[in-house]
Design an enzyme around this catalytic site. Structure first.
Site, PDB file in Angstrom:
ATOM      1  N   HIS A 122      14.192 -18.977  37.776  1.00 17.11           N
ATOM      2  CA  HIS A 122      14.315 -17.618  37.245  1.00 17.11           C
ATOM      3  C   HIS A 122      15.522 -16.922  37.847  1.00 17.11           C
ATOM      4  CE1 HIS A 122      12.478 -15.712  40.856  1.00 17.11           C
ATOM      5  NE2 HIS A 122      11.610 -16.716  40.843  1.00 17.11           N
ATOM      6  N   ASP A 141      15.837 -13.517  37.978  1.00 15.87           N
ATOM      7  CA  ASP A 141      15.566 -12.191  38.542  1.00 15.87           C
ATOM      8  C   ASP A 141      15.078 -12.297  39.985  1.00 15.87           C
ATOM      9  OD1 ASP A 141      13.159 -13.357  37.464  1.00 15.87           O
ATOM     10  OD2 ASP A 141      12.157 -11.427  37.680  1.00 15.87           O
ATOM     11  N   ASP A 165      14.283 -16.654  47.015  1.00 14.94           N
ATOM     12  CA  ASP A 165      13.559 -16.576  45.730  1.00 14.94           C
ATOM     13  C   ASP A 165      14.443 -15.942  44.676  1.00 14.94           C
ATOM     14  OD1 ASP A 165      11.547 -16.688  43.900  1.00 14.94           O
ATOM     15  OD2 ASP A 165      10.306 -15.161  44.826  1.00 14.94           O
ATOM     16  N   GLU A 183      10.573 -13.081  35.901  1.00  9.83           N
ATOM     17  CA  GLU A 183       9.467 -13.833  36.504  1.00  9.83           C
ATOM     18  C   GLU A 183       8.676 -12.976  37.482  1.00  9.83           C
ATOM     19  OE1 GLU A 183       7.242 -16.280  39.328  1.00  9.83           O
ATOM     20  OE2 GLU A 183       8.918 -14.971  39.814  1.00  9.83           O
ATOM     21  N   GLU A 184       9.347 -11.994  38.091  1.00  9.26           N
ATOM     22  CA  GLU A 184       8.727 -11.252  39.201  1.00  9.26           C
ATOM     23  C   GLU A 184       7.923 -10.044  38.730  1.00  9.26           C
ATOM     24  OE1 GLU A 184       8.656 -12.512  42.011  1.00  9.26           O
ATOM     25  OE2 GLU A 184      10.506 -13.585  42.477  1.00  9.26           O
ATOM     26  N   GLU A 193      11.513 -23.235  42.529  1.00  7.23           N
ATOM     27  CA  GLU A 193      11.029 -22.186  43.427  1.00  7.23           C
ATOM     28  C   GLU A 193      11.096 -22.692  44.865  1.00  7.23           C
ATOM     29  OE1 GLU A 193      10.091 -19.160  42.883  1.00  7.23           O
ATOM     30  OE2 GLU A 193       9.371 -18.979  40.819  1.00  7.23           O
ATOM     31  N   HIS A 204      10.688 -12.447  48.985  1.00  3.47           N
ATOM     32  CA  HIS A 204      10.383 -11.018  48.836  1.00  3.47           C
ATOM     33  C   HIS A 204      10.472 -10.252  50.159  1.00  3.47           C
ATOM     34  CE1 HIS A 204       7.753 -12.000  45.028  1.00  3.47           C
ATOM     35  NE2 HIS A 204       8.880 -12.694  45.078  1.00  3.47           N
TER      36      HIS A 204
HETATM   37 ZN   LIG Z   1      10.335 -17.061  42.482  1.00  2.00          ZN
END
Ligand SMILES: [Zn+2]
Length: 355
Positions: free
Chosen positions: A72, A74, A98, A128-129, A157, A331
């Site tokens: 992903h 984003d 990530d 995705e988030e 990932e 994150h």
């Molecule tokens: Zn991710």
């Protein structure tokens, strides 16, 4: 405004930094998707498609099998942790884990492996988030399922460069308790719905979650109360109480079987389904997946938590997570990746694709 031009000849760690510095929190992937699309279109051996801010590029060599490498574009919101900085072999900043390290590796392979042993589809997707219904991979699966057709998928990932197979499914139910409302000064006139939740909580406390082996990996289940609500005022015997329960179930079960199990646990109670998402089998028994594990090495383990591998599984494509970065740093404000891990992933995947 002239967009950023990605340089896919940069080493993967430097490309990771370039990707991160082009910030792309969910919903704002447009400029990065533009740059990815433009870079991939310069590679003559790839066919490139786009849907929204999802870019799909593929080889068409007529190989007997096809694999997907997906990531992903984003990130979660930037938290004062851009631009990236590199110190002592560690790249710091939003997206380094990530999952722009994985995206950088996939982009490098797309550009520099023109004749892989299997045909390859590269998927770079948006959103995705955030809520599942915005997920770009889900959108492409609904609108262009042919773009994702493959024998095996690798979702890049962060997994600390280990193979993480499949994932547990998840469902939530509400266990509903009813009673009879009354003034609490005359409580004998009513029946307390919150008190009725006691035996429900007792069943949860006594529940022994299973560990289930699926295709050779162990999936640890869980059944837990995640919420409770009831009561309308400080002087009213409540006539309603609701316990919200989350069941994380091994991918040996379908969603329907998982719901049956939860209904059995709460036999005698009203159980209402709130939401559900299927698990994904690791599929490591398939030759194409076994070849992947053999090529990248290490001991595969079960993925904890639901991931987009389940979207591939729903399309009949077994999928694993494999990518650089410690998932526990995803994150985090101090998100950072060992650049050696990015290089290891590229080297191993390149060897796998070369066959
Ligand atoms: Zn991710």
């Amino acid at each position: 405004m002239v967009g950023t031009v990605l340089d896919l000849d940069l080493p993967a760690p430097a490309l990771t930094a370039q990707l991160c510095d082009l910030a792309s929190p969910s919903g704002k992937e447009g400029p990065l998707a533009d740059a990815v699309e433009a870079a991939l279109r310069t590679a003559g051996h790839l066919t490139v498609d786009r849907d929204g801010d999802t870019v799909v590029a593929r080889t068409a060599l007529g190989r007997p099998s096809r694999v997907v490498l997906a990531g992903h574009l984003d990130t979660v919101p930037v938290a004062g942790n851009l631009p990236t900085r590199l110190a002592d072999g560690v790249l710091w900043g939003r997206g380094t884990v990530d999952m722009k390290g994985g995206v950088a590796v996939a982009l490098r392979l797309a550009a520099h492996v023109p004749t892989p042993s299997s045909d390859v589809t590269y998927v770079f997707y948006d959103n995705e988030e955030v809520e599942a219904d915005r997920n770009g991979l889900g959108r492409v699966a609904r609108q262009h399922p042919a773009w994702l057709a493959a024998d095996f998928a690798v979702l890049m990932e962060p997994s600390s460069a280990a193979v993480e197979g499949g994932c547990n499914g998840t469902l939530r139910v509400a266990v509903e308790l009813t009673g009879i409302a009354a003034h609490s000064a005359r409580s004998w006139m009513g029946r307390n719905a919150i008190h009725a939740a006691g035996p429900v909580l007792q069943r949860l406390a006594e529940y022994q979650p299973a560990t289930v082996a699926v295709d050779g990996l162990d999936y640890r289940e869980g059944l837990n109360a995640v919420g409770i609500s009831g009561g309308i005022a400080g002087n009213v015997i409540p006539d309603r109480c609701e316990v919200t329960v989350n069941y994380r179930f091994a991918p040996a079960k379908t969603e329907a079987q998982a719901l049956d199990h939860v209904r059995q646990v709460f036999d005698g109670y009203d159980v209402r389904l709130l939401d559900t998402a299927p698990g994904a089998r690791p599929g490591l028994d398939r030759p194409v997946a076994a070849a992947f594990v053999a090529a990248v090495g290490g001991q595969p383990r079960a993925k904890v938590g639901w991931t987009d591998v389940a979207r591939f599984d729903a399309l009949g494509v077994p999928a694993v997570n494999y990518g650089p970065g410690d998932p526990q740093l995803a994150h985090a404000d101090d998100e950072r990746v060992d650049i050696a891990e990015i290089e290891v992933c590229e080297t191993r995947l390149r060897a796998w694709l070369a066959g």
